[in-house]
Structure formats: C-alpha cells, structure tokens
Design a protein around this motif. Structure first.
Motif, mmCIF file in Angstrom:
data_model
loop_
_atom_site.group_PDB
_atom_site.id
_atom_site.type_symbol
_atom_site.label_atom_id
_atom_site.label_comp_id
_atom_site.label_asym_id
_atom_site.label_seq_id
_atom_site.Cartn_x
_atom_site.Cartn_y
_atom_site.Cartn_z
ATOM 1 N N ASN A 1 13.068 6.565 -5.666
ATOM 2 C CA ASN A 1 12.403 6.116 -6.861
ATOM 3 C C ASN A 1 10.871 6.988 -7.018
ATOM 4 N N PHE A 2 10.327 7.094 -5.869
ATOM 5 C CA PHE A 2 8.854 7.615 -6.053
ATOM 6 C C PHE A 2 9.064 9.104 -6.653
ATOM 7 N N LEU A 3 9.904 9.810 -6.203
ATOM 8 C CA LEU A 3 9.829 11.121 -6.727
ATOM 9 C C LEU A 3 10.599 11.229 -8.025
ATOM 10 N N ARG A 4 11.389 10.226 -8.680
ATOM 11 C CA ARG A 4 12.159 10.173 -9.690
ATOM 12 C C ARG A 4 11.261 9.781 -10.927
ATOM 13 N N THR A 5 10.312 8.800 -10.477
ATOM 14 C CA THR A 5 9.757 8.083 -11.618
ATOM 15 C C THR A 5 8.465 9.025 -12.063
ATOM 16 N N GLN A 6 8.394 9.011 -13.480
ATOM 17 C CA GLN A 6 7.317 9.913 -14.056
ATOM 18 C C GLN A 6 6.195 8.791 -14.561
ATOM 19 N N TYR A 7 5.053 9.185 -14.048
ATOM 20 C CA TYR A 7 4.051 8.312 -14.135
ATOM 21 C C TYR A 7 2.805 8.543 -15.408
ATOM 22 N N GLY A 8 2.389 7.265 -15.849
ATOM 23 C CA GLY A 8 1.461 7.529 -16.979
ATOM 24 C C GLY A 8 -0.035 7.636 -16.760
ATOM 25 N N ASP A 9 -0.400 6.863 -15.748
ATOM 26 C CA ASP A 9 -1.876 6.714 -15.325
ATOM 27 C C ASP A 9 -2.126 6.930 -13.743
ATOM 28 N N LEU A 10 -3.174 6.975 -13.497
ATOM 29 C CA LEU A 10 -3.501 7.027 -12.119
ATOM 30 C C LEU A 10 -3.515 5.628 -11.378
ATOM 31 N N TYR A 11 -3.440 4.468 -12.097
ATOM 32 C CA TYR A 11 -3.122 3.178 -11.351
ATOM 33 C C TYR A 11 -1.819 3.077 -10.759
ATOM 34 N N SER A 12 -0.915 3.586 -11.637
ATOM 35 C CA SER A 12 0.581 3.506 -11.414
ATOM 36 C C SER A 12 0.985 4.716 -10.152
ATOM 37 N N VAL A 13 0.251 5.496 -10.291
ATOM 38 C CA VAL A 13 0.523 6.607 -9.257
ATOM 39 C C VAL A 13 -0.293 6.080 -7.803
ATOM 40 N N TYR A 14 -1.299 5.490 -7.733
ATOM 41 C CA TYR A 14 -2.036 5.038 -6.780
ATOM 42 C C TYR A 14 -0.971 3.806 -6.263
ATOM 43 N N ASP A 15 -0.680 3.013 -6.955
ATOM 44 C CA ASP A 15 0.317 1.779 -6.541
ATOM 45 C C ASP A 15 1.631 2.480 -5.987
ATOM 46 N N ALA A 16 2.229 3.661 -6.394
ATOM 47 C CA ALA A 16 3.251 4.118 -6.020
ATOM 48 C C ALA A 16 3.027 4.748 -4.529
ATOM 49 N N TYR A 17 1.934 5.382 -4.362
ATOM 50 C CA TYR A 17 1.633 5.787 -3.192
ATOM 51 C C TYR A 17 1.608 4.685 -2.059
ATOM 52 N N GLN A 18 0.752 3.708 -2.535
ATOM 53 C CA GLN A 18 0.727 2.605 -1.564
ATOM 54 C C GLN A 18 2.117 1.782 -1.256
ATOM 55 N N ASN A 19 2.936 1.531 -2.171
ATOM 56 C CA ASN A 19 3.990 0.729 -2.206
ATOM 57 C C ASN A 19 5.220 1.425 -1.615
ATOM 58 N N GLN A 20 5.372 2.532 -2.075
ATOM 59 C CA GLN A 20 6.624 3.293 -1.752
ATOM 60 C C GLN A 20 6.300 4.550 -0.894
ATOM 61 N N LEU A 21 5.593 5.512 -1.130
ATOM 62 C CA LEU A 21 5.397 6.410 -0.188
ATOM 63 C C LEU A 21 5.000 6.189 1.278
ATOM 64 N N SER A 22 4.018 5.575 1.211
ATOM 65 C CA SER A 22 3.396 5.161 2.535
ATOM 66 C C SER A 22 4.469 4.404 3.349
ATOM 67 N N LYS A 23 5.162 3.200 2.606
ATOM 68 C CA LYS A 23 6.269 2.500 3.359
ATOM 69 C C LYS A 23 7.312 3.547 3.942
ATOM 70 N N VAL A 24 7.632 4.498 3.422
ATOM 71 C CA VAL A 24 8.766 5.249 3.840
ATOM 72 C C VAL A 24 7.918 6.227 4.951
ATOM 73 N N LEU A 25 6.830 6.954 4.782
ATOM 74 C CA LEU A 25 6.636 7.936 5.951
ATOM 75 C C LEU A 25 5.787 7.424 7.142
ATOM 76 N N GLU A 26 4.914 6.246 6.955
ATOM 77 C CA GLU A 26 4.428 5.848 8.057
ATOM 78 C C GLU A 26 5.102 5.354 9.216
ATOM 79 N N PRO A 27 6.241 4.609 9.064
ATOM 80 C CA PRO A 27 7.172 4.500 10.087
ATOM 81 C C PRO A 27 7.490 5.536 10.983
ATOM 82 N N VAL A 28 7.838 6.802 9.987
ATOM 83 C CA VAL A 28 8.502 7.769 10.693
ATOM 84 C C VAL A 28 7.621 8.588 11.446
#
Length: 594
Positions: free
Chosen positions: A86-113
C-alpha cells in the motif's frame, strides 16, 4: 669385470654366500617394509586430512548458506507485506499524508525486520543496508531506505532481474559508496494488478562472509575462498592465491564436491571445493601439503630406528644360522669322502629333519640301493652267462636230429610214404630255422616262417585242425627279434588252448608298430585260463614244469634279460573265451646276451 666377479663369487665358501644372500634379502625386506609402512601412514594421514578439509569446508558452506537463506527470508517477509504494498502503490498529495505513511506503514514493516539484521564490524555493531528503489514520484527520496529507481535503471542486473522467473537475484561482490557488498535483489510487484512497484535490495558487507570463512578455520594454515560467478574471490585471510585458470575451471565445473592434490607456484597443496546449495557459488580451500606430512617426521624417525635395529639383529642371526648350516654340510662331505675310499664304511645318520638331514638320509639310502643294485647286477650277469651256455647247448644237440630227420624224409619219399615225407620235411625246415646258424638274433619274417612249419608239425602230431591267420605290417618283417621268442607262446596257444577245444579253433598272430615299439598279439579262441592262473603268470610267479605258465615265464625272463624292464609280456584270458598274449618289443633290437 663381470666374469672376474662371477669367478670370485663361485670360489666363495657356502657360508659367505649364505651371509651375502640373506643379508641382501633381509635388507631388501626391511627397507621395503619401512617404505611400505611410511607410504601407508602418509596415505592414511593424507586421506584423514582430505576428509577433515572437506568436512570443514562443508560446515563453513552450511554457515554461509544459512546466512544467505536468512537474508533471502527477510526479503520474502518485506516483499509479502501488504502495508509495504500500500505504501509504495499510494499516490500522496501532501507532506502530512507522506509522514503518516512513513510512521504507520513503512516503519511497521521494516523495524521488526531490521532489528536482527546487524553485524559486527571494526566500527562496532552496524545495520545491514536495506534499500527500496521506487518509481513513485510522490514519495520523498531520503538517500537512505528509499531511493529513486532511476539510479539503477540501465544496469545489467536490473534487466536480468526483470527477465527472471523467480523475480529475485543474488549479485556477487560489487562496490557501493566505497564498500564491497554481496546483495540480494527482489522485484516488488503489486498483488492487485502485478505492476512493478520497485526493487528491494539487501546489501550484505563482504566482511560478514570473511568472518564466516574464518570461523571454522582458526589456528589453521588453510585458506578458504568463496567464488562467485565472476570477479574477485572472498578469502579467509592472505596467503596462497588460486590461479586464474583454476578459478575459471572451478566456476565452469559441474562437480558438487572434490578433493585433490595440486601444485601452485611450485608449492604442493591439498585442494577442496564444494558448491553452495543456496546460490550455486563455489567454496574452495587450500591446505599446504607440508601440514599433511609434518606429523610423519616422528613416524619416519621411529621407522628408521626400527629398520636399523632389525637389520643388525638379522645380520647376527644370519651369521649364526649360516655357521650351523655349513657345519652340518661339512659332516656330510666328510662322510662322502670316507665312503669313496671305503665302500663298506658304516653310515651314521646326521641329526635333524631339515633339508640337510634329508640329504644325509637320502645319501645313505642311495648307497644302500647302489650296494643292492651291484649285487643284483652280479646275479644277473651270472644268469646271463648260464643262459648263454644253455643257448650253446641248444645249438649243439639238434644237429644230430636235423641230419637224422633229413635221412628219414629221403627214405619216406623213396618209399612213397608221402604224409611221413611231408611232416619230416617240415621238421627239417623247422630245425634249419631253429639252428639259425648259431645266431641268437632273428627277424620277424624268419620267426613267422618257423612258426608256420611248427604249426604243420602240431597239426600232424595231435591230429587236429585249426585256422591260422598272420597279420603283420610289411615294414616289421625285416626288423630284429630274439630267436625263438614267439614259438613258445604259439605252442601254448595250440597245445593248451585249441587242442582241448572240441570244435575247430582259430589262431591269429598280429604285429603292429606303435612309436618306438612293436606290439605282437597272439590270440586264440580256445578254452582259456582261470583268472587266478592268469594273475599268477602276470605276477611272474614260478610255475611247475607241467604247468601252462612255464613257457610264458621263460619268455618273460628272456625279454627282461635281453631287452630291458621297459618291455615285457601281458596275458589276458577268460575261461571258454580264449587267450590274448601281448608282447611289447623294441623296434630296434640289439641283444645284451651276445
């Protein structure tokens, strides 16, 4: 030079020859045994080192494959995460939505790994470098985890990755930002529409694999190599280098494992290699061959000492045995010299059952046999002399009979008594052949003519009729035979075989040549003889004067004395079936009774 040495060797005493021969033999055996022991020890030690080197290589290969499999599994976990999709497929319109995606999607995927993807380096504990190359332009590229896919577009490995069916690829040692890595790349595609979302790359530093190569190789002079599809190899430490031609052959080899001996730059090594089950790369090892042979030095010294001691003890034992052997031989030689000067010297056995003892016993038996043979020869000579006298007497007495019979035959013919005249004429011819001008030798032709006259006399004397057949090979007729040898056998066949038979019988006299012998058979179909009587004749037992076997024994005696033991007479008979007498005579006859 060689002739001089050979003459000198012949003149040596047996004792010195034995010492030299056994010294050479023991020396050869001892040295050969030592070399065999050393060679076997060396081969076994080499085989053990081969097995240990290959086992160490397999353990190291298992560690490397395990490490590679763990990174492959990490890439699988990241690839299959829906949050990352979802993180890579979504087209983001503002910095807030990008920040939110980093925190809630990318970090949850990569940190445990990323938590357990660390390695120990000279700077301490460091994280494994994970990079996602994405074509999504709405995502900010921080030159850390996220990078623009345009940075890798056009690279060969990217094109190969997109064309591969597995959608992942291992990349051999390559340089990124001044450091060397081995990387696993995975093509990220959408689970919804299978569109490309980017490329995931996990970069594993070269020193991770160097430590794995060193882990099972501490305290050893062996050098381990990890060889990829191309480029430089990863080595456990500095040392011997694999030649380029060997590297190329190893990469092209289909063999999953091998161990062999090789020479590199004039130095011998044990070389081993296996193939990685995870990547198909090759893991190789070089062990200096001097490390293999080093433990053999104490063994070599021990073997050499044993060989020297064995050789010295063997020489002492050889000298002792040679002395004992030659001393007993000297006793045998002295005995022979005494016997040579005194034939009746008492013979004492030399103690011992070995070859020398057997030689002495055989010598004693030989002397005894010679004494018996000499006595037998004297006895036979006396018999020959007696037989010669008998032959001379037999030649003198018939002359009167011959002359008288000639007168009777003349008067019977004059008186027209034809039957008496015929038998008298047969008797005259018989006695003419019988006298043979005093010669003890005759021919088969003369003997057969004598037998023909004799059978005429027997028919008249016993008033009997029988069929007579003579079958002799033509070239035998002129060959020699002792005079009057066949006549007693024919007489036995007619008088004792055919005469008692009520019906008319037949007599066959046959002569054939077999090799250097002449075989004469006298066969009648008369009354035959009992088995015990035949056995007694064949055993040469003495017969009574009236006994049928007397003529056979007389012939046998003449053959033995005149022709030799290799010739003789054999009688075969069955009661009521007739008798066969077989004589074995020489083709070239020379009498020993002359």
């Amino acid at each position: 030079m060689s002739d001089r040495l050979l003459r000198r060797f012949r003149n040596w005493g047996l004792k010195h020859k034995l010492i030299l021969a056994f010294a050479l033999l023991i020396g050869f055996v001892v040295v050969t045994s030592g070399l065999i022991i050393y060679t076997i020890s060396k081969n076994r030690l080499e085989q053990t080192n081969r097995q240990l080197l290959l086992q160490n290589l397999k353990q190291t290969g298992a560690l490397i494959d395990s490490k590679l499999d763990s990174y492959f599994l990490k890439s699988e976990i990241i690839f299959s995460n829906t949050h990352l999709q979802n993180f890579l497929r979504t087209q983001y319109g503002d910095l807030y939505s990008v920040y939110d995606a980093y925190q809630n999607q990318l970090s949850k995927v990569l940190e445990p790994v990323l938590m357990d993807m660390t390695y120990a380096s000279t700077k301490g504990s460091e994280l494994i470098n994970v990079t996602i190359y994405t074509p999504n332009e709405t995502l900010p590229k921080d030159s850390g985890i996220l990078k623009d896919i345009k940075e890798i577009e056009g690279k060969t490995w990217v094109q190969e990755l997109r064309q591969s069916k597995e959608k992942y690829q291992w990349q051999w040692v390559h340089e990124e930002s001044g450091r060397k890595y081995i990387s696993i790349h995975r093509l990220l595609t959408s689970f919804i529409d299978l569109k490309e979302l980017g490329v995931l790359s996990i970069h594993i530093p070269e020193e991770v694999f160097v430590k794995l190569l060193q882990q099972n190789n501490e305290g050893s002079r062996s050098v381990l190599f990890l060889l990829g599809d191309s480029g430089d190899e990863i080595r456990s430490r500095s040392g011997a280098m694999l030649p380029e031609k060997d590297v190329a052959l190893l990469r092209a080899s289909d063999s999953r494992e091998q161990v062999e001996k090789r020479t590199i730059e004039g130095q011998e090594f044990l070389f081993a290699s296996i193939e990685s089950t995870a990547t198909g790369w090759h893991l190789a090892a070089l062990m200096p061959y001097s490390d293999v042979t080093k433990p053999l030095k104490p063994i070599g010294y021990a073997v050499a000492l044993i060989l020297v001691v064995s050789l010295l003890l063997g020489l002492v034992l050889i000298v002792f045995i040679a002395h004992l052997t030659t001393r007993r031989l000297q006793l045998v030689i002295r005995k022979m010299n005494r016997v040579k000067s005194n034939w009746n010297e008492p013979l004492q056995l030399i103690a011992g059952r070995d070859e020398i003892g057997q030689l002495d016993a055989t010598f004693n038996e030989l002397i005894q046999a010679l004494k018996i043979t000499t006595e037998e020869r004297v006895r036979l000579q006396v018999q020959k002399s007696s037989l010669q006298v008998e032959l001379l007497q037999a030649q003198i007495n018939p002359h009167l009979l011959y002359n008288t019979l000639a007168t009777i035959q003349w008067k019977a013919k004059k008186a027209d008594a034809l039957e008496i005249s015929d038998v008298s004429e047969a008797l005259v011819r018989f006695f003419r052949h019988f006298l043979n001008h005093g010669d003890s030798r005759s021919t088969f032709g003369q003997e057969l003519r004598l037998i023909g006259e004799y059978t005429k006399i027997l028919r008249f004397t016993y008033n009997m009729a029988f069929e007579e057949t003579i079958e002799f090979e033509e070239d035998i007729m002129a060959m020699g035979i002792p005079h009057l040898l066949l006549q007693p056998i024919v007489e036995n066949a007619v008088v004792h075989g055919l005469r008692p038979k009520k019906a008319q019988g037949s007599l066959l006299i046959r002569g054939t040549k077999e090799g250097g012998r002449i075989i004469v058979e006298i066969i009648d179909d008369g009354v035959g003889m009992a088995p015990e009587q035949t056995d007694r004749i064949n055993r040469s037992e003495q017969a009574r004067p009236s006994y049928r076997g007397y003529g056979f024994l007389n012939v046998r005696k003449r053959i033995l004395l005149g022709l030799g033991e290799e010739y003789g007479i054999q009688v075969e008979s069955r009661p009521g079936a007739g008798t066969r007498v077989t004589l074995r005579l020489p083709a070239e006859y020379e009498s020993s009774l002359e």
